[in-house]
Design an enzyme around this catalytic site. Structure first.
Site, PDB file in Angstrom:
ATOM      1  CG  ASN A  49      -7.166  -0.951  -5.286  1.00 19.28           C
ATOM      2  OD1 ASN A  49      -7.142  -1.876  -6.090  1.00 19.28           O
ATOM      3  ND2 ASN A  49      -6.083  -0.268  -4.988  1.00 19.28           N
ATOM      4  CE  LYS A  51       0.403  -4.562   3.063  1.00 17.96           C
ATOM      5  NZ  LYS A  51       0.311  -5.927   2.470  1.00 17.96           N
ATOM      6  CE  LYS A  64     -10.696  -1.787   3.712  1.00 18.83           C
ATOM      7  NZ  LYS A  64      -9.446  -1.379   4.355  1.00 18.83           N
ATOM      8  CE1 TYR A  92      -3.002  -2.359   5.776  1.00 20.43           C
ATOM      9  CE2 TYR A  92      -3.478  -0.032   5.466  1.00 20.43           C
ATOM     10  CZ  TYR A  92      -3.234  -1.281   4.934  1.00 20.43           C
ATOM     11  OH  TYR A  92      -3.214  -1.467   3.586  1.00 20.43           O
ATOM     12  CB  THR A 131      -0.906   0.011   1.242  1.00 24.14           C
ATOM     13  OG1 THR A 131      -1.555   1.288   1.361  1.00 24.14           O
ATOM     14  CG2 THR A 131      -0.098  -0.223   2.519  1.00 24.14           C
ATOM     15  CG  ASP A 132      -1.062   4.939  -1.164  1.00 23.22           C
ATOM     16  OD1 ASP A 132      -1.683   4.287  -0.306  1.00 23.22           O
ATOM     17  OD2 ASP A 132      -1.601   5.819  -1.867  1.00 23.22           O
ATOM     18  CD  GLU A 133      -3.527   3.563   4.331  1.00 20.07           C
ATOM     19  OE1 GLU A 133      -3.418   3.765   5.561  1.00 20.07           O
ATOM     20  OE2 GLU A 133      -4.541   3.100   3.806  1.00 20.07           O
TER      21      GLU A 133
END
Length: 331
Positions: A177, A151, A186, A147, A120-122
């Site tokens: 997404n 990741k 979400k 989270y 993820t970009d997070e």
């Protein structure tokens, strides 16, 4: 080609399985999924006759070792991925995202298999709203939640196993997404299903937080491009230049659904809510020739709304419990 798709009954993973079965019928697909609340057997029903589904966790070492040995490539979608849940109870995120990734790495190392790790970009933290920069493959990691921290840790484990043990692996970090089969917890499916249920959408804070949105089909087309031509050991960022703040997304959904664009409620913000994500996918586009098919966010959202309107039987069973959880948080 024999593909082991971990987390393949979840949102992005299930869509990847659908795309693979439809467009690559020569591939044999096995799904490994623990079928927690976010993994839904029903998401695979349309392709059930073409896919083997194994219920289990990527943290189960013996199971992972056996399945990896039987396949050529592992595509790892399996993750605990909801920020609010990670703030309530971080432990499952450590178990799946860290220990589970470690089990996969050891199995692909033992059996000489290839791994693609979906991230993820997070992991990069956030950007200021007026910052002209976007995330690149060289952006330092600066995660802000349990989270995103787990990741980030998983990404670093993959990089370490590539360098230390020479495993064949690639990593991708994708922006937010949206699309079919996404759990109603979400942001976009929650707003869509609220509107369809006659309930006002909920917007955190002032709705100013910006995400770089990409349709799940475009994400998965990028993953196939990486599997086909990506350089081993490399990381690729996946994004569709779809930056929009949350308020804009909600107003777009209301317009698509024929509602007044001011028919929503503001609610309390989430702790540590990142301001802005933005992806520079130049490496992916230049090296592999990938471009998004849903270049216009409103077109992609309209297709997504249509899917949720037509598939209430899929999302309705989880809706009440999801909203009860948000209500307890005042959101």
């Amino acid at each position: 080609m024999r593909l082991l798709v971990t987390g393949g009954a979840g949102f992005i993973g299930a869509n990847f399985v659908h795309q693979t079965v439809t467009h690559r019928p020569d591939h044999q697909v096995t799904v490994l999924d623990s079928l927690t609340y976010a993994g839904n057997r029903a998401s695979l029903e349309p392709v059930a006759s073409s896919v083997e589904l194994v219920e289990g966790s990527i943290a189960d070492g013996p199971l992972v070792d056996r399945l990896v040995a039987e396949h050529d490539i592992v595509v790892n979608f399996a993750a605990e991925s909801h920020n609010d849940n990670s703030l309530r109870d971080p432990e499952p995120f450590l178990q799946t995202n860290i220990i589970g990734t470690y089990r996969l790495l050891e199995a692909v190392r033992a059996h000489g298999k290839r791994l693609h790790h979906v991230s993820t970009d997070e992991v990069f933290g956030d950007l200021e709203l007026d910052d002209p920069k976007r995330f690149t493959e060289d952006t330092p990691y600066r995660p802000s939640s349990p989270y995103s921290s787990t990741k980030a840790g998983a990404d670093l484990l993959v990089r370490a196993w590539v360098r230390s043990f020479g495993i064949e692996a690639t990593i991708s970090n994708c922006s937010n997404n949206y699309g079919p089969y996404q759990h109603v917890e979400k942001f976009i499916p929650r707003q869509v299903t609220n509107i369809l249920s006659g309930v006002k959408p909920k917007v955190y804070g002032a709705g100013a937080n910006v995400r770089d949105w990409i349709h799940v089909d475009d994400h998965n087309r990028a993953l196939h491009a990486i599997l086909d031509g990506g350089r081993l050991g490399e990381t690729y960022l996946i994004g569709a230049d779809g930056e929009a703040d949350n308020l804009t997304v909600v107003r777009t959904l209301l317009r698509v659904l024929g509602k007044a664009e001011d028919w929503f409620d503001f609610v309390g913000d989430r702790p540590g809510h990142d301001l802005r994500y933005a992806i520079d996918a130049g490496k992916l586009r230049t090296e592999l020739g990938w471009t998004p098919q849903y270049a216009d966010l409103e077109t992609g959202l309209a297709a997504t709304v249509a899917w949720y309107r037509d598939n209430e039987a899929w999302w309705a069973p989880a809706k009440a419990a999801t909203e009860a959880g948000y209500s307890a948080l005042g959101r």
